[in-house]
Write a protein that holds these residues in place. Sequence first.
Motif, PDB file in Angstrom:
ATOM      1  N   GLY A   1       2.433   4.846  -7.437  1.00  0.00           N
ATOM      2  CA  GLY A   1       2.908   4.208  -6.145  1.00  0.00           C
ATOM      3  C   GLY A   1       4.279   4.225  -5.951  1.00  0.00           C
ATOM      4  N   ALA A   2       4.919   3.531  -6.794  1.00  0.00           N
ATOM      5  CA  ALA A   2       6.361   3.358  -6.596  1.00  0.00           C
ATOM      6  C   ALA A   2       7.395   4.370  -6.530  1.00  0.00           C
ATOM      7  CB  ALA A   2       7.018   2.547  -7.939  1.00  0.00           C
ATOM      8  N   ALA A   3       6.799   5.763  -7.345  1.00  0.00           N
ATOM      9  CA  ALA A   3       7.279   6.954  -7.658  1.00  0.00           C
ATOM     10  C   ALA A   3       7.275   7.611  -6.188  1.00  0.00           C
ATOM     11  CB  ALA A   3       6.820   7.810  -8.637  1.00  0.00           C
ATOM     12  N   ARG A   4       6.130   7.556  -5.538  1.00  0.00           N
ATOM     13  CA  ARG A   4       5.851   7.884  -4.294  1.00  0.00           C
ATOM     14  C   ARG A   4       6.662   7.408  -3.191  1.00  0.00           C
ATOM     15  NH1 ARG A   4       0.866   6.658  -4.294  1.00  0.00           N
ATOM     16  NH2 ARG A   4       0.961   4.636  -2.815  1.00  0.00           N
ATOM     17  N   TRP A   5       6.685   5.987  -3.098  1.00  0.00           N
ATOM     18  CA  TRP A   5       7.690   5.362  -2.258  1.00  0.00           C
ATOM     19  C   TRP A   5       9.295   5.935  -2.276  1.00  0.00           C
ATOM     20  CZ3 TRP A   5      12.073   2.212  -1.874  1.00  0.00           C
ATOM     21  CH2 TRP A   5      12.197   1.613  -0.635  1.00  0.00           C
ATOM     22  N   LEU A   6       9.643   5.978  -3.605  1.00  0.00           N
ATOM     23  CA  LEU A   6      11.013   6.271  -3.928  1.00  0.00           C
ATOM     24  C   LEU A   6      11.200   7.746  -3.320  1.00  0.00           C
ATOM     25  CD1 LEU A   6      11.271   4.814  -7.243  1.00  0.00           C
ATOM     26  CD2 LEU A   6      12.569   4.135  -5.399  1.00  0.00           C
TER      27      LEU A   6
ATOM     28  N   PRO B   1       0.635  -1.076  -0.010  1.00  0.00           N
ATOM     29  CA  PRO B   1       0.113   0.099  -0.113  1.00  0.00           C
ATOM     30  C   PRO B   1       0.789   1.357  -0.021  1.00  0.00           C
ATOM     31  CG  PRO B   1      -0.768  -1.831   1.543  1.00  0.00           C
ATOM     32  CD  PRO B   1       0.241  -2.072   1.175  1.00  0.00           C
ATOM     33  N   ASP B   2       2.163   1.275   0.455  1.00  0.00           N
ATOM     34  CA  ASP B   2       3.101   2.627   0.576  1.00  0.00           C
ATOM     35  C   ASP B   2       3.371   2.738  -0.874  1.00  0.00           C
ATOM     36  OD1 ASP B   2       4.983   0.619   0.059  1.00  0.00           O
ATOM     37  OD2 ASP B   2       5.808   0.971   2.292  1.00  0.00           O
ATOM     38  N   GLY B   3       3.359   1.798  -1.883  1.00  0.00           N
ATOM     39  CA  GLY B   3       3.770   2.104  -3.230  1.00  0.00           C
ATOM     40  C   GLY B   3       4.966   1.162  -3.515  1.00  0.00           C
ATOM     41  N   GLY B   4       5.865   0.816  -2.650  1.00  0.00           N
ATOM     42  CA  GLY B   4       6.968   0.186  -2.944  1.00  0.00           C
ATOM     43  C   GLY B   4       6.651  -1.389  -2.811  1.00  0.00           C
TER      44      GLY B   4
ATOM     45  N   ALA C   1       5.523  11.190 -13.775  1.00  0.00           N
ATOM     46  CA  ALA C   1       4.873  10.819 -12.482  1.00  0.00           C
ATOM     47  C   ALA C   1       5.762  11.260 -11.145  1.00  0.00           C
ATOM     48  CB  ALA C   1       4.864   9.137 -12.457  1.00  0.00           C
ATOM     49  N   VAL C   2       7.048  11.918 -11.529  1.00  0.00           N
ATOM     50  CA  VAL C   2       7.837  12.529 -10.712  1.00  0.00           C
ATOM     51  C   VAL C   2       7.935  13.857 -10.595  1.00  0.00           C
ATOM     52  CG1 VAL C   2      10.398  12.070 -10.166  1.00  0.00           C
ATOM     53  CG2 VAL C   2       9.459  10.295 -11.412  1.00  0.00           C
ATOM     54  N   PRO C   3       7.919  14.222  -9.372  1.00  0.00           N
ATOM     55  CA  PRO C   3       8.202  15.839  -9.480  1.00  0.00           C
ATOM     56  C   PRO C   3       9.669  16.440 -10.010  1.00  0.00           C
ATOM     57  CG  PRO C   3       7.335  14.805  -7.096  1.00  0.00           C
ATOM     58  CD  PRO C   3       7.852  13.888  -8.211  1.00  0.00           C
ATOM     59  N   ALA C   4       9.364  17.550 -10.589  1.00  0.00           N
ATOM     60  CA  ALA C   4      10.877  17.844 -11.458  1.00  0.00           C
ATOM     61  C   ALA C   4      12.198  18.080 -10.444  1.00  0.00           C
ATOM     62  CB  ALA C   4      10.548  19.136 -12.257  1.00  0.00           C
ATOM     63  N   LEU C   5      11.792  18.646  -9.504  1.00  0.00           N
ATOM     64  CA  LEU C   5      12.661  19.195  -8.237  1.00  0.00           C
ATOM     65  C   LEU C   5      13.621  18.018  -7.665  1.00  0.00           C
ATOM     66  CD1 LEU C   5      11.531  22.241  -6.338  1.00  0.00           C
ATOM     67  CD2 LEU C   5      13.188  22.200  -8.169  1.00  0.00           C
ATOM     68  N   PHE C   6      12.694  16.800  -7.380  1.00  0.00           N
ATOM     69  CA  PHE C   6      13.068  15.657  -7.002  1.00  0.00           C
ATOM     70  C   PHE C   6      14.060  14.889  -8.078  1.00  0.00           C
ATOM     71  CE2 PHE C   6      11.832  10.913  -6.854  1.00  0.00           C
ATOM     72  CZ  PHE C   6      12.753  10.603  -5.738  1.00  0.00           C
TER      73      PHE C   6
ATOM     74  N   ALA D   1      17.193   5.578 -13.913  1.00  0.00           N
ATOM     75  CA  ALA D   1      16.644   5.333 -15.391  1.00  0.00           C
ATOM     76  C   ALA D   1      15.274   5.092 -15.577  1.00  0.00           C
ATOM     77  CB  ALA D   1      17.411   4.076 -15.862  1.00  0.00           C
ATOM     78  N   ASP D   2      14.531   4.696 -14.596  1.00  0.00           N
ATOM     79  CA  ASP D   2      13.060   4.492 -14.541  1.00  0.00           C
ATOM     80  C   ASP D   2      12.434   5.713 -14.203  1.00  0.00           C
ATOM     81  OD1 ASP D   2      12.650   1.722 -15.443  1.00  0.00           O
ATOM     82  OD2 ASP D   2      13.431   1.091 -13.366  1.00  0.00           O
ATOM     83  N   LEU D   3      12.943   6.470 -13.525  1.00  0.00           N
ATOM     84  CA  LEU D   3      12.448   8.046 -13.364  1.00  0.00           C
ATOM     85  C   LEU D   3      12.560   8.705 -14.527  1.00  0.00           C
ATOM     86  CD1 LEU D   3      13.636   8.803  -9.739  1.00  0.00           C
ATOM     87  CD2 LEU D   3      11.528   7.740 -10.124  1.00  0.00           C
ATOM     88  N   TYR D   4      13.324   8.645 -15.079  1.00  0.00           N
ATOM     89  CA  TYR D   4      13.560   9.244 -16.570  1.00  0.00           C
ATOM     90  C   TYR D   4      12.360   8.818 -17.497  1.00  0.00           C
ATOM     91  CZ  TYR D   4      17.999  11.568 -15.653  1.00  0.00           C
ATOM     92  OH  TYR D   4      18.866  12.384 -15.124  1.00  0.00           O
ATOM     93  N   ARG D   5      12.102   7.614 -17.550  1.00  0.00           N
ATOM     94  CA  ARG D   5      11.092   6.838 -18.222  1.00  0.00           C
ATOM     95  C   ARG D   5       9.898   7.340 -18.149  1.00  0.00           C
ATOM     96  NH1 ARG D   5      14.891   2.394 -17.921  1.00  0.00           N
ATOM     97  NH2 ARG D   5      15.658   1.781 -19.892  1.00  0.00           N
ATOM     98  N   PHE D   6       9.498   7.375 -16.792  1.00  0.00           N
ATOM     99  CA  PHE D   6       8.236   7.518 -15.943  1.00  0.00           C
ATOM    100  C   PHE D   6       8.359   9.350 -15.601  1.00  0.00           C
ATOM    101  CE2 PHE D   6       8.450   3.133 -15.414  1.00  0.00           C
ATOM    102  CZ  PHE D   6       7.693   2.643 -16.303  1.00  0.00           C
ATOM    103  N   ARG D   7       9.022  10.181 -16.377  1.00  0.00           N
ATOM    104  CA  ARG D   7       9.150  11.156 -15.659  1.00  0.00           C
ATOM    105  C   ARG D   7       7.866  12.035 -15.209  1.00  0.00           C
ATOM    106  NH1 ARG D   7      13.320  15.165 -16.961  1.00  0.00           N
ATOM    107  NH2 ARG D   7      14.192  13.593 -18.484  1.00  0.00           N
TER     108      ARG D   7
END
Length: 306
Positions: free
Chosen positions: A94-99, A51-54, A155-160, A147-153
């Motif tokens: 969910g995964a992006a949130r956990w990361l 449930p935490d996304g990880g 879903a990811v805050p830009a500053l992060f 690499a995955d954060l770039y692919r799923f950009r």
Amino acid sequence: MPAMLTHDRFAAARAFIAGHARPLDAALYRHRFEGGEAGAILAALVPFQNPDGGFGHGLEPDIATPASTAIATSVGLRTLRRAGVDAGHPMVAGAARWLESHVADGVWPIIGPEVDQAPHAPWWGWSNELADSWNGFRWNPTAEILADLYRFRAAVPALFLDAVEARMRRSIREADVIEGAYDLRCATILAETPEAPADLREALANLLVRSVRQHDPDDEHAPVLDLAPTPQSLLAPVLEGRIDHAAEVLIDGQQDDGGWSPFWDWAFVDEAAWARAKADWRGGLTRLALESLAGHGRIEGLAAAA
């Protein structure tokens, strides 16, 4: 003539996966070789996400903890990438949130103390000095996660993302070589990610070429066909002279029952837990062996990957 996995031995491997692999590995096999639907991959992946996304729950078979870890989450994102989902998919979100909530100075500690609450291989034990054993986590798992954060950009805050990228650029500048086998594998994934900035990829590629030339060619943890999964791979020109031998060794490693087995063993820690992990690994390693051989056109009747 290059060594080839025969049609009969491919059929034996297919039967092994059908009869013994986890549903996730079976779905990944069908998607790669039989036109199976991506939805089956996602359905098989769902039980591993928290449930935490990880991700946890033994997705990395040598770590049985249900708790989310960075290493399992990197495997989860790798699988989502294989399924072809976009950044808007809820499993990606969910995964992006956990990361985002577990990054530390631009890197991800590969595991947390929760691993000790369930069976695990001895090298996955938690300690406060863990970063010293894993090169500060700056390559494994951080490079593959980036690499995955770039692919799923989306879903990811830009500053992060900018902060993690800045840390990676510093790691590349400060490194003479990348020494660890899994560090090499994770860094190669990042260098081959087209969504990553071109100058970062170029700097990392130069570091990887230099590193692979100095790396032990017999290191079982960094198989040549993993570092260069197709003839078009970044490191294929550097490793070209090792491809034939690597394919021959991999083909010779197939067991009589059609599957492949891990070269490691931790039954001395927990025999029952290792038996479960080994069974999970065998299905996954058999799928990966077939993918590696297919990538270089080493399966009779199958063309090489484009």
